[in-house]
Design a protein around this motif. Structure first.
Motif, PDB file in Angstrom:
ATOM      1  N   SER A 103      31.356  66.521  62.678  1.00 39.97           N
ATOM      2  CA  SER A 103      32.415  65.666  62.115  1.00 39.97           C
ATOM      3  C   SER A 103      32.514  64.340  62.847  1.00 39.97           C
ATOM      4  CB  SER A 103      33.781  66.339  62.212  1.00 39.97           C
ATOM      5  OG  SER A 103      33.701  67.675  61.885  1.00 39.97           O
ATOM      6  N   ILE A 104      33.004  63.350  62.132  1.00 38.65           N
ATOM      7  CA  ILE A 104      33.300  62.055  62.727  1.00 38.65           C
ATOM      8  C   ILE A 104      34.700  61.668  62.279  1.00 38.65           C
ATOM      9  CG2 ILE A 104      32.731  59.599  62.646  1.00 38.65           C
ATOM     10  CD1 ILE A 104      29.784  61.299  62.128  1.00 38.65           C
ATOM     11  N   GLU A 105      35.503  61.291  63.273  1.00 37.08           N
ATOM     12  CA  GLU A 105      36.898  61.006  62.965  1.00 37.08           C
ATOM     13  C   GLU A 105      37.143  59.500  62.876  1.00 37.08           C
ATOM     14  OE1 GLU A 105      40.986  62.819  64.730  1.00 37.08           O
ATOM     15  OE2 GLU A 105      39.846  61.531  66.076  1.00 37.08           O
ATOM     16  N   PHE A 106      37.927  59.105  61.888  1.00 35.44           N
ATOM     17  CA  PHE A 106      38.363  57.721  61.758  1.00 35.44           C
ATOM     18  C   PHE A 106      39.879  57.692  61.686  1.00 35.44           C
ATOM     19  CE2 PHE A 106      34.142  57.652  59.908  1.00 35.44           C
ATOM     20  CZ  PHE A 106      33.611  56.466  60.350  1.00 35.44           C
ATOM     21  N   THR A 107      40.450  56.592  62.158  1.00 36.79           N
ATOM     22  CA  THR A 107      41.879  56.397  61.923  1.00 36.79           C
ATOM     23  C   THR A 107      42.067  55.052  61.247  1.00 36.79           C
ATOM     24  OG1 THR A 107      42.107  55.462  64.125  1.00 36.79           O
ATOM     25  CG2 THR A 107      42.692  57.789  63.859  1.00 36.79           C
ATOM     26  N   LEU A 108      43.144  54.960  60.477  1.00 37.98           N
ATOM     27  CA  LEU A 108      43.497  53.705  59.822  1.00 37.98           C
ATOM     28  C   LEU A 108      45.007  53.572  59.928  1.00 37.98           C
ATOM     29  CD1 LEU A 108      42.131  52.345  56.502  1.00 37.98           C
ATOM     30  CD2 LEU A 108      44.569  52.437  56.836  1.00 37.98           C
ATOM     31  N   ASN A 109      45.452  52.462  60.444  1.00 36.82           N
ATOM     32  CA  ASN A 109      46.881  52.253  60.631  1.00 36.82           C
ATOM     33  C   ASN A 109      47.182  50.784  60.365  1.00 36.82           C
ATOM     34  OD1 ASN A 109      49.523  52.324  61.329  1.00 36.82           O
ATOM     35  ND2 ASN A 109      49.215  52.970  63.451  1.00 36.82           N
ATOM     36  N   VAL A 110      47.671  50.482  59.178  1.00 35.70           N
ATOM     37  CA  VAL A 110      47.913  49.097  58.799  1.00 35.70           C
ATOM     38  C   VAL A 110      49.306  48.970  58.206  1.00 35.70           C
ATOM     39  CG1 VAL A 110      46.984  47.125  57.549  1.00 35.70           C
ATOM     40  CG2 VAL A 110      45.483  48.997  58.141  1.00 35.70           C
ATOM     41  N   LYS A 111      49.997  47.897  58.594  1.00 36.98           N
ATOM     42  CA  LYS A 111      51.298  47.602  57.995  1.00 36.98           C
ATOM     43  C   LYS A 111      51.350  46.111  57.697  1.00 36.98           C
ATOM     44  CE  LYS A 111      56.187  48.427  58.388  1.00 36.98           C
ATOM     45  NZ  LYS A 111      57.289  49.088  59.044  1.00 36.98           N
ATOM     46  N   CYS A 112      51.856  45.786  56.531  1.00 35.55           N
ATOM     47  CA  CYS A 112      51.979  44.372  56.165  1.00 35.55           C
ATOM     48  C   CYS A 112      53.317  43.841  56.627  1.00 35.55           C
ATOM     49  CB  CYS A 112      51.825  44.197  54.662  1.00 35.55           C
ATOM     50  SG  CYS A 112      52.000  42.489  54.141  1.00 35.55           S
ATOM     51  N   THR A 113      53.280  42.785  57.452  1.00 41.14           N
ATOM     52  CA  THR A 113      54.539  42.237  57.972  1.00 41.14           C
ATOM     53  C   THR A 113      54.764  40.813  57.487  1.00 41.14           C
ATOM     54  OG1 THR A 113      53.307  41.662  59.952  1.00 41.14           O
ATOM     55  CG2 THR A 113      54.646  43.658  60.050  1.00 41.14           C
ATOM     56  N   SER A 114      53.777  40.235  56.799  1.00 37.98           N
ATOM     57  CA  SER A 114      53.941  38.848  56.353  1.00 37.98           C
ATOM     58  C   SER A 114      54.253  38.815  54.867  1.00 37.98           C
ATOM     59  CB  SER A 114      52.671  38.055  56.640  1.00 37.98           C
ATOM     60  OG  SER A 114      51.667  38.440  55.733  1.00 37.98           O
ATOM     61  N   ASP A 115      54.540  37.620  54.369  1.00 32.75           N
ATOM     62  CA  ASP A 115      54.843  37.466  52.948  1.00 32.75           C
ATOM     63  C   ASP A 115      53.576  37.466  52.110  1.00 32.75           C
ATOM     64  OD1 ASP A 115      57.544  37.541  52.780  1.00 32.75           O
ATOM     65  OD2 ASP A 115      57.813  35.438  53.313  1.00 32.75           O
ATOM     66  N   GLN A 116      52.430  37.259  52.789  1.00 30.65           N
ATOM     67  CA  GLN A 116      51.161  37.259  52.073  1.00 30.65           C
ATOM     68  C   GLN A 116      50.676  38.685  51.849  1.00 30.65           C
ATOM     69  OE1 GLN A 116      48.273  34.872  54.139  1.00 30.65           O
ATOM     70  NE2 GLN A 116      47.935  33.671  52.283  1.00 30.65           N
ATOM     71  N   THR A 117      49.972  38.881  50.736  1.00 30.42           N
ATOM     72  CA  THR A 117      49.390  40.190  50.463  1.00 30.42           C
ATOM     73  C   THR A 117      48.352  40.519  51.530  1.00 30.42           C
ATOM     74  OG1 THR A 117      49.658  39.729  48.126  1.00 30.42           O
ATOM     75  CG2 THR A 117      48.232  41.565  48.708  1.00 30.42           C
ATOM     76  N   LEU A 118      48.415  41.730  52.054  1.00 32.33           N
ATOM     77  CA  LEU A 118      47.448  42.146  53.081  1.00 32.33           C
ATOM     78  C   LEU A 118      46.413  43.074  52.443  1.00 32.33           C
ATOM     79  CD1 LEU A 118      46.790  42.210  56.200  1.00 32.33           C
ATOM     80  CD2 LEU A 118      47.978  44.386  56.218  1.00 32.33           C
ATOM     81  N   ASP A 119      45.146  42.751  52.659  1.00 40.45           N
ATOM     82  CA  ASP A 119      44.081  43.580  52.117  1.00 40.45           C
ATOM     83  C   ASP A 119      43.615  44.576  53.156  1.00 40.45           C
ATOM     84  OD1 ASP A 119      43.471  42.043  49.518  1.00 40.45           O
ATOM     85  OD2 ASP A 119      43.519  40.504  51.072  1.00 40.45           O
ATOM     86  N   VAL A 120      43.698  45.843  52.819  1.00 38.68           N
ATOM     87  CA  VAL A 120      43.175  46.886  53.700  1.00 38.68           C
ATOM     88  C   VAL A 120      41.735  47.129  53.281  1.00 38.68           C
ATOM     89  CG1 VAL A 120      43.486  49.228  54.532  1.00 38.68           C
ATOM     90  CG2 VAL A 120      45.470  47.895  53.804  1.00 38.68           C
ATOM     91  N   THR A 121      40.791  46.935  54.203  1.00 38.78           N
ATOM     92  CA  THR A 121      39.377  47.099  53.858  1.00 38.78           C
ATOM     93  C   THR A 121      38.729  48.125  54.777  1.00 38.78           C
ATOM     94  OG1 THR A 121      38.533  45.476  55.409  1.00 38.78           O
ATOM     95  CG2 THR A 121      39.281  44.649  53.278  1.00 38.78           C
ATOM     96  N   SER A 122      37.443  48.359  54.532  1.00 35.63           N
ATOM     97  CA  SER A 122      36.693  49.303  55.360  1.00 35.63           C
ATOM     98  C   SER A 122      36.672  48.860  56.827  1.00 35.63           C
ATOM     99  CB  SER A 122      35.270  49.456  54.831  1.00 35.63           C
ATOM    100  OG  SER A 122      34.630  48.207  54.767  1.00 35.63           O
ATOM    101  N   HIS A 123      36.906  47.562  57.083  1.00 34.24           N
ATOM    102  CA  HIS A 123      36.939  47.095  58.474  1.00 34.24           C
ATOM    103  C   HIS A 123      38.129  47.674  59.248  1.00 34.24           C
ATOM    104  CE1 HIS A 123      33.677  44.639  57.499  1.00 34.24           C
ATOM    105  NE2 HIS A 123      34.298  43.536  57.148  1.00 34.24           N
ATOM    106  N   ASP A 124      39.139  48.150  58.536  1.00 31.46           N
ATOM    107  CA  ASP A 124      40.317  48.704  59.203  1.00 31.46           C
ATOM    108  C   ASP A 124      40.134  50.161  59.613  1.00 31.46           C
ATOM    109  OD1 ASP A 124      42.102  46.404  59.046  1.00 31.46           O
ATOM    110  OD2 ASP A 124      41.976  46.703  56.883  1.00 31.46           O
ATOM    111  N   LEU A 125      39.021  50.772  59.182  1.00 31.23           N
ATOM    112  CA  LEU A 125      38.716  52.153  59.579  1.00 31.23           C
ATOM    113  C   LEU A 125      38.130  52.128  60.979  1.00 31.23           C
ATOM    114  CD1 LEU A 125      37.006  53.747  56.459  1.00 31.23           C
ATOM    115  CD2 LEU A 125      39.038  54.620  57.587  1.00 31.23           C
ATOM    116  N   VAL A 126      38.796  52.763  61.913  1.00 32.47           N
ATOM    117  CA  VAL A 126      38.347  52.716  63.309  1.00 32.47           C
ATOM    118  C   VAL A 126      37.759  54.063  63.708  1.00 32.47           C
ATOM    119  CG1 VAL A 126      39.053  52.215  65.665  1.00 32.47           C
ATOM    120  CG2 VAL A 126      40.266  51.142  63.768  1.00 32.47           C
ATOM    121  N   PRO A 127      36.462  54.097  64.084  1.00 27.84           N
ATOM    122  CA  PRO A 127      35.889  55.369  64.520  1.00 27.84           C
ATOM    123  C   PRO A 127      36.463  55.782  65.874  1.00 27.84           C
ATOM    124  CG  PRO A 127      34.272  53.611  64.704  1.00 27.84           C
ATOM    125  CD  PRO A 127      35.493  53.005  64.092  1.00 27.84           C
TER     126      PRO A 127
END
Lengths: 326, 56
Positions: A103-127
């Motif tokens: 197995s390989i574990e990834f975590t993703l933890n993103v929260k939008c705090t600005s007025d602009q739309t935040l795009d969650v992408t594969s770059h946010d997956l942290v091994p």
């Protein structure tokens, strides 16, 4: 029967090789071998893909199942896949994702705090494993991550979901080894094609009975650009035999012009032109090499079961094939 | 054994108002109405537990 050898010695000549693309000629074999290789690359070369998602927080507009499915489809760098264990064969763990063998574990933890739309992408997956990390495809090539719109398209990563102010996504994902037969997300292949090599013989004598206008008309009737007219000699020449799509248009045109047999096209049924395109999970060349390895393992399995008494009758004739008639 | 004991007092559940977004704590039997603005549509919050999905 006993002394007939079916053994052949196929050869490969590489024409073009890139990380995600491979074009080569496969010679001295038959369609069953070419097709077996194609099918093994598509469905049985293992890669790594996210298989289990534990969502802690999701206030995005997409529901949990939808996001889990999208995560599963992200290609991950899978050089390690051949050496990994299938999670169902792994004795060393209980499938909680902490196992180093399966197995390989990834975590993703993103929260939008600005007025602009935040795009969650594969770059946010942290091994989680930093020693032998597995990354989403394109992770290493990215420039300083400046947000979705700022980066050039090829470095933006794979879009998972968009968040507005206050929305949050927090999850843990477990990637596992698998094969395309179980789920297409594990297939390393974008496209694989093979075609017979066409051999084109123009009947020069008959061709000379055509006027230049007629030659032009005939050449232009081909949907793909196979032929051209030599400007100096006014003769029809083959410029790209492999552009032929086996569509018969050029032959029908010759018949319609009252010149049947103007061109004879035969396909060499022992030579193939292969193209392999990768999703990026594996190098195209590695996909093919791994496929050969897997095909060998499958043949070994048949060979082993052949050596048992009860299978002697069943595999009698096939045995000659397998052993090359020894 | 347990039969004789009174059930534990019901825990209030927190809801979000559909109009003003205010937090509302409701117990069983309470009127379903926002305490801030009187709006009668309230939304239940997501579970705090982790939920697991197969990515297929």
């Amino acid at each position: 029967m006993d002394n007939v050898s079916y053994q052949r010695f196929p050869t490969v000549r590489i024409r073009e090789i890139k990380d995600d693309f491979l074009k080569f000629e496969l010679r001295n074999t038959d369609a069953s071998m070419a097709n077996a290789l194609r099918r093994v690359v598509l469905a049985e070369v293992p890669t790594i893909a996210i298989d289990l998602v534990e969502i802690e927080m999701n206030s995005s507009v997409l529901n949990d199942e939808f996001i889990a499915h999208r995560l599963g489809l992200i290609p991950l760098t899978s050089e390690r896949a051949m050496d990994m264990k299938f999670s169902r064969d792994c004795d060393a763990c209980d499938g909680d994702g902490k196992c180093e063998f399966c197995s390989i574990e990834f975590t993703l933890n993103v929260k939008c705090t600005s007025d602009q739309t935040l795009d969650v992408t594969s770059h946010d997956l942290v091994p989680s494993d930093q020693q032998y990390p597995v990354y989403p495809v394109g992770f290493m090539e990215r420039a300083e991550y400046g947000g979705y719109e700022e980066d050039p398209p090829e470095q933006r990563g794979i879009l998972i979901v968009k968040l507005r102010r206050g929305q949050e996504l927090k999850l843990r994902a477990i990637a596992r080894k698998g094969i395309g037969k179980d789920h297409a997300k594990w297939s390393p292949a974008a496209t694989i094609t093979f075609q017979y090599e066409p051999e084109i013989h123009i009947n020069e004598a008959l061709m000379e009975t055509l006027t230049l206008e007629e030659k032009k008309e005939w050449v232009d009737s081909c949907p793909t650009k196979m032929f051209d007219i030599d400007a100096n000699t006014e003769q029809v020449v083959v410029v790209d035999a492999e552009a032929y799509a086996y569509d018969d248009e050029i032959i029908k045109k010759a018949d319609a012009m009252g010149k049947p047999g103007l061109v004879n096209i035969i396909s060499r049924e022992d030579s193939f032109i292969f193209t392999i395109e990768s999703t990026g999970a594996l190098k195209a060349a590695d996909m093919f090499l791994n496929a050969i390895e897997i095909l060998k393992m499958k043949l070994d399995a048949v060979r082993l079961s052949m050596e048992t008494e009860e299978n002697d009758d069943q595999f009698g004739e096939l045995g000659a094939h397998m052993r090359g008639g020894l | 054994m347990d039969g004789g004991m009174a059930p534990p007092p019901p825990e209030p559940v927190s809801y979000l108002c559909g109009d003003c977004g205010a937090d509302n704590s409701l117990k069983p039997g309470d009127v379903i109405q926002c305490r801030e603005c009187g709006y009668r549509i309230l939304y239940k919050k997501r579970t705090r537990r982790i939920v697991q999905y197969e990515a297929r």
